[in-house]
Design a protein around this motif. Structure first.
Motif, PDB file in Angstrom:
ATOM      1  N   VAL A  46       0.861  -1.181   0.000  1.00  0.00           N
ATOM      2  CA  VAL A  46       0.000   0.000   0.000  1.00  0.00           C
ATOM      3  C   VAL A  46       0.896   1.229   0.000  1.00  0.00           C
ATOM      4  CG1 VAL A  46      -1.837   1.247   1.170  1.00  0.00           C
ATOM      5  CG2 VAL A  46      -1.787  -1.258   1.243  1.00  0.00           C
ATOM      6  N   THR A  47       0.692   2.103  -0.981  1.00  0.00           N
ATOM      7  CA  THR A  47       1.565   3.269  -1.108  1.00  0.00           C
ATOM      8  C   THR A  47       1.379   4.247   0.038  1.00  0.00           C
ATOM      9  OG1 THR A  47       1.468   3.033  -3.508  1.00  0.00           O
ATOM     10  CG2 THR A  47       2.261   5.144  -2.634  1.00  0.00           C
ATOM     11  N   CYS A  48       0.136   4.592   0.335  1.00  0.00           N
ATOM     12  CA  CYS A  48      -0.121   5.596   1.379  1.00  0.00           C
ATOM     13  C   CYS A  48      -0.312   4.934   2.727  1.00  0.00           C
ATOM     14  CB  CYS A  48      -1.329   6.446   0.996  1.00  0.00           C
ATOM     15  SG  CYS A  48      -1.057   7.461  -0.483  1.00  0.00           S
ATOM     16  N   GLY A  49      -1.546   4.568   3.054  1.00  0.00           N
ATOM     17  CA  GLY A  49      -1.759   4.039   4.393  1.00  0.00           C
ATOM     18  C   GLY A  49      -2.864   3.011   4.443  1.00  0.00           C
ATOM     19  N   ILE A  50      -2.857   2.249   5.561  1.00  0.00           N
ATOM     20  CA  ILE A  50      -3.865   1.228   5.824  1.00  0.00           C
ATOM     21  C   ILE A  50      -4.604   1.602   7.098  1.00  0.00           C
ATOM     22  CG2 ILE A  50      -4.279  -1.207   6.348  1.00  0.00           C
ATOM     23  CD1 ILE A  50      -1.730  -1.873   4.849  1.00  0.00           C
ATOM     24  N   THR A  51      -5.924   1.543   7.041  1.00  0.00           N
ATOM     25  CA  THR A  51      -6.755   1.774   8.209  1.00  0.00           C
ATOM     26  C   THR A  51      -7.690   0.586   8.363  1.00  0.00           C
ATOM     27  OG1 THR A  51      -6.692   4.164   7.876  1.00  0.00           O
ATOM     28  CG2 THR A  51      -8.409   3.306   9.325  1.00  0.00           C
ATOM     29  N   PHE A  95       3.907   2.764  17.758  1.00  0.00           N
ATOM     30  CA  PHE A  95       3.098   3.177  18.899  1.00  0.00           C
ATOM     31  C   PHE A  95       2.061   2.090  19.162  1.00  0.00           C
ATOM     32  CE2 PHE A  95       4.574   7.013  16.801  1.00  0.00           C
ATOM     33  CZ  PHE A  95       5.092   7.767  17.845  1.00  0.00           C
ATOM     34  N   ALA A  96       2.240   1.360  20.239  1.00  0.00           N
ATOM     35  CA  ALA A  96       1.296   0.310  20.633  1.00  0.00           C
ATOM     36  C   ALA A  96       0.852   0.619  22.060  1.00  0.00           C
ATOM     37  CB  ALA A  96       1.945  -1.065  20.544  1.00  0.00           C
ATOM     38  N   SER A  97      -0.390   1.054  22.214  1.00  0.00           N
ATOM     39  CA  SER A  97      -0.838   1.552  23.509  1.00  0.00           C
ATOM     40  C   SER A  97      -0.829   0.475  24.584  1.00  0.00           C
ATOM     41  CB  SER A  97      -2.243   2.151  23.382  1.00  0.00           C
ATOM     42  OG  SER A  97      -3.148   1.174  22.904  1.00  0.00           O
ATOM     43  N   THR A 148       2.983 -10.759   4.358  1.00  0.00           N
ATOM     44  CA  THR A 148       3.835  -9.582   4.499  1.00  0.00           C
ATOM     45  C   THR A 148       3.056  -8.342   4.117  1.00  0.00           C
ATOM     46  OG1 THR A 148       5.787 -10.905   3.951  1.00  0.00           O
ATOM     47  CG2 THR A 148       6.005  -8.518   3.784  1.00  0.00           C
ATOM     48  N   VAL A 149       3.222  -7.304   4.926  1.00  0.00           N
ATOM     49  CA  VAL A 149       2.536  -6.035   4.694  1.00  0.00           C
ATOM     50  C   VAL A 149       3.568  -4.934   4.543  1.00  0.00           C
ATOM     51  CG1 VAL A 149       0.908  -4.347   5.601  1.00  0.00           C
ATOM     52  CG2 VAL A 149       0.505  -6.787   5.988  1.00  0.00           C
ATOM     53  N   HIS A 150       3.482  -4.189   3.414  1.00  0.00           N
ATOM     54  CA  HIS A 150       4.312  -3.009   3.181  1.00  0.00           C
ATOM     55  C   HIS A 150       3.374  -1.822   3.021  1.00  0.00           C
ATOM     56  CE1 HIS A 150       7.996  -5.363   2.403  1.00  0.00           C
ATOM     57  NE2 HIS A 150       7.162  -6.234   1.824  1.00  0.00           N
ATOM     58  N   ALA A 151       3.565  -0.782   3.826  1.00  0.00           N
ATOM     59  CA  ALA A 151       2.673   0.374   3.755  1.00  0.00           C
ATOM     60  C   ALA A 151       3.375   1.611   4.260  1.00  0.00           C
ATOM     61  CB  ALA A 151       1.405   0.117   4.576  1.00  0.00           C
ATOM     62  N   GLY A 152       2.795   2.781   3.864  1.00  0.00           N
ATOM     63  CA  GLY A 152       3.341   4.032   4.366  1.00  0.00           C
ATOM     64  C   GLY A 152       3.028   4.196   5.834  1.00  0.00           C
ATOM     65  N   THR A 153       1.746   4.082   6.194  1.00  0.00           N
ATOM     66  CA  THR A 153       1.328   4.132   7.593  1.00  0.00           C
ATOM     67  C   THR A 153       0.304   3.029   7.824  1.00  0.00           C
ATOM     68  OG1 THR A 153      -0.440   5.725   7.096  1.00  0.00           O
ATOM     69  CG2 THR A 153       1.699   6.619   7.783  1.00  0.00           C
ATOM     70  N   VAL A 154       0.274   2.551   9.070  1.00  0.00           N
ATOM     71  CA  VAL A 154      -0.675   1.500   9.442  1.00  0.00           C
ATOM     72  C   VAL A 154      -1.372   1.929  10.724  1.00  0.00           C
ATOM     73  CG1 VAL A 154      -0.966  -0.908  10.113  1.00  0.00           C
ATOM     74  CG2 VAL A 154       0.707  -0.300   8.365  1.00  0.00           C
ATOM     75  N   ASN A 155      -2.707   1.966  10.683  1.00  0.00           N
ATOM     76  CA  ASN A 155      -3.520   2.289  11.854  1.00  0.00           C
ATOM     77  C   ASN A 155      -4.522   1.159  12.056  1.00  0.00           C
ATOM     78  OD1 ASN A 155      -2.978   5.339  12.676  1.00  0.00           O
ATOM     79  ND2 ASN A 155      -2.902   5.204  10.452  1.00  0.00           N
ATOM     80  N   ALA A 156      -4.424   0.508  13.199  1.00  0.00           N
ATOM     81  CA  ALA A 156      -5.315  -0.622  13.467  1.00  0.00           C
ATOM     82  C   ALA A 156      -5.413  -0.829  14.970  1.00  0.00           C
ATOM     83  CB  ALA A 156      -4.814  -1.885  12.772  1.00  0.00           C
ATOM     84  N   ASP A 157      -6.428  -1.598  15.364  1.00  0.00           N
ATOM     85  CA  ASP A 157      -6.551  -1.965  16.777  1.00  0.00           C
ATOM     86  C   ASP A 157      -5.622  -3.126  17.099  1.00  0.00           C
ATOM     87  OD1 ASP A 157      -8.406   0.005  17.133  1.00  0.00           O
ATOM     88  OD2 ASP A 157     -10.140  -1.318  16.921  1.00  0.00           O
ATOM     89  N   VAL A 158      -5.692  -4.186  16.290  1.00  0.00           N
ATOM     90  CA  VAL A 158      -4.898  -5.389  16.526  1.00  0.00           C
ATOM     91  C   VAL A 158      -4.152  -5.741  15.245  1.00  0.00           C
ATOM     92  CG1 VAL A 158      -4.940  -7.827  17.162  1.00  0.00           C
ATOM     93  CG2 VAL A 158      -6.553  -6.232  18.235  1.00  0.00           C
ATOM     94  N   ILE A 159      -2.862  -5.975  15.380  1.00  0.00           N
ATOM     95  CA  ILE A 159      -2.027  -6.390  14.249  1.00  0.00           C
ATOM     96  C   ILE A 159      -1.346  -7.698  14.630  1.00  0.00           C
ATOM     97  CG2 ILE A 159      -0.072  -5.810  12.779  1.00  0.00           C
ATOM     98  CD1 ILE A 159      -0.660  -2.863  13.293  1.00  0.00           C
ATOM     99  N   VAL A 209       0.579   2.517  14.275  1.00  0.00           N
ATOM    100  CA  VAL A 209      -0.197   2.948  15.423  1.00  0.00           C
ATOM    101  C   VAL A 209      -1.273   1.908  15.675  1.00  0.00           C
ATOM    102  CG1 VAL A 209      -1.655   4.748  16.419  1.00  0.00           C
ATOM    103  CG2 VAL A 209       0.222   5.369  14.883  1.00  0.00           C
ATOM    104  N   CYS A 210      -1.262   1.309  16.878  1.00  0.00           N
ATOM    105  CA  CYS A 210      -2.217   0.246  17.175  1.00  0.00           C
ATOM    106  C   CYS A 210      -2.362   0.091  18.679  1.00  0.00           C
ATOM    107  CB  CYS A 210      -1.765  -1.071  16.550  1.00  0.00           C
ATOM    108  SG  CYS A 210      -0.183  -1.665  17.209  1.00  0.00           S
ATOM    109  N   LYS A 211      -3.241  -0.832  19.091  1.00  0.00           N
ATOM    110  CA  LYS A 211      -3.357  -1.201  20.500  1.00  0.00           C
ATOM    111  C   LYS A 211      -2.416  -2.343  20.831  1.00  0.00           C
ATOM    112  CE  LYS A 211      -8.159   0.203  21.309  1.00  0.00           C
ATOM    113  NZ  LYS A 211      -9.520  -0.274  21.710  1.00  0.00           N
ATOM    114  N   ARG A 212      -2.489  -3.413  20.030  1.00  0.00           N
ATOM    115  CA  ARG A 212      -1.644  -4.590  20.273  1.00  0.00           C
ATOM    116  C   ARG A 212      -0.967  -4.989  18.966  1.00  0.00           C
ATOM    117  NH1 ARG A 212      -6.368  -5.709  22.918  1.00  0.00           N
ATOM    118  NH2 ARG A 212      -7.101  -7.077  21.246  1.00  0.00           N
ATOM    119  N   LEU A 213       0.328  -5.240  19.069  1.00  0.00           N
ATOM    120  CA  LEU A 213       1.129  -5.644  17.913  1.00  0.00           C
ATOM    121  C   LEU A 213       1.798  -6.971  18.214  1.00  0.00           C
ATOM    122  CD1 LEU A 213       2.583  -5.182  15.183  1.00  0.00           C
ATOM    123  CD2 LEU A 213       4.300  -3.866  16.443  1.00  0.00           C
TER     124      LEU A 213
END
Length: 242
Positions: free
Chosen positions: A30-35, A81-83, A44-55, A66-70
């Motif tokens: 993904v060139t830009c981002g994943i939500t 950033f994993a809260s 395998t995941v390649h992305a500019g930014t990744v925002n998710a709850d669980v990865i 940026v996620c809750k759990r990685l």
């Protein structure tokens, strides 16, 4: 779309991607981002930014996560950033990681901001095995490492002992300073010696005569009537006959 599936052996490319559930068994670019809410799979995941709850994937390569759990095998990202928690079983490479609990084996991290960090020995583990080993290590740390209260109590005891030792030393130093100052006080309060005015007068006369070119001579046993007389008019000394 609620769910996007990437089959094993396939490579799918997107400009940007937003979904609720993302399952990756192949390769996603993904060139830009994943939500998404969840990102799972063995791909395998390649992305500019990744925002998710669980990865939970095998490989994650992103500019920012940026996620809750990685939970992953390998992660490469400048910022993570994993809260709640972040666990990487093989290798983690990042410039900055901020999370509640970090579990890693091999890592290359510049700065970490975490409440708890667990370093596991390099060993072949599944993702579930990594979480299990992390839990056991946390329990073992709690049981073996002294609590904060015990450490505080020990510190208080050390402070009390230090104060008990320092106070006598300070008293001894004060007594020593007082003893050294006592002679000085005695010398300062001693009465000055009386000044001999007659001696000062004779010394002054001697200095004045020497400056004028004269020499004082003491003649023992000379009667007062035979003492020489100075003629002020003619500036000469008149001596009596012997």
């Amino acid at each position: 779309m609620k769910t996007i599936y990437i089959p094993k052996g396939e490579t799918i490319r997107y400009e940007s991607l937003a979904t609720e559930h993302l399952v990756v068994h192949g390769c996603l670019q993904v060139t830009c981002g994943i939500t998404a809410k969840t990102i799972t799979g063995y791909g395998t995941v390649h992305a500019g930014t990744v925002n998710a709850d669980v990865i939970r994937v095998d490989d994650m390569d992103a500019g920012s996560i940026v996620c809750k759990r990685l939970l992953a095998k390998r992660v490469q990202s400048p910022e993570v950033f994993a809260s709640e928690s972040a666990a990487v079983s093989c290798f983690l490479s990042s410039a900055y990681v901020e999370t509640g609990k970090l579990t890693v084996t091999l890592s290359e991290i510049d700065t970490v901001n975490a409440a708890e960090i667990i370093n596991l020995t390099p060993k072949k583990r599944t993702l579930f095995g990594t979480l299990l080993a992390s839990a056991f290590r946390s329990i073992w740390t709690v049981l073996t490492v002294p609590s904060q209260k015990e450490l505080k109590a020990t510190a208080d005891v050390d402070d009390n002992v230090r104060e008990a030792v320092v106070e006598p030393v300070q008293e001894e130093k004060q007594e020593s300073v007082a003893a050294q100052a006592a002679p000085c006080a005695t010398e300062d309060t001693a009465e000055p010696e009386p000044v001999d005015e007659e001696l000062n007068r004779i010394v002054g006369i001697f200095k004045l005569a020497r400056e004028q070119g004269y020499t004082l001579k003491l003649i023992p046993g000379t009667p007062e009537e035979n003492a020489p007389v100075f003629d002020f008019e003619h500036e000469r000394i008149l001596r009596n006959a012997a």
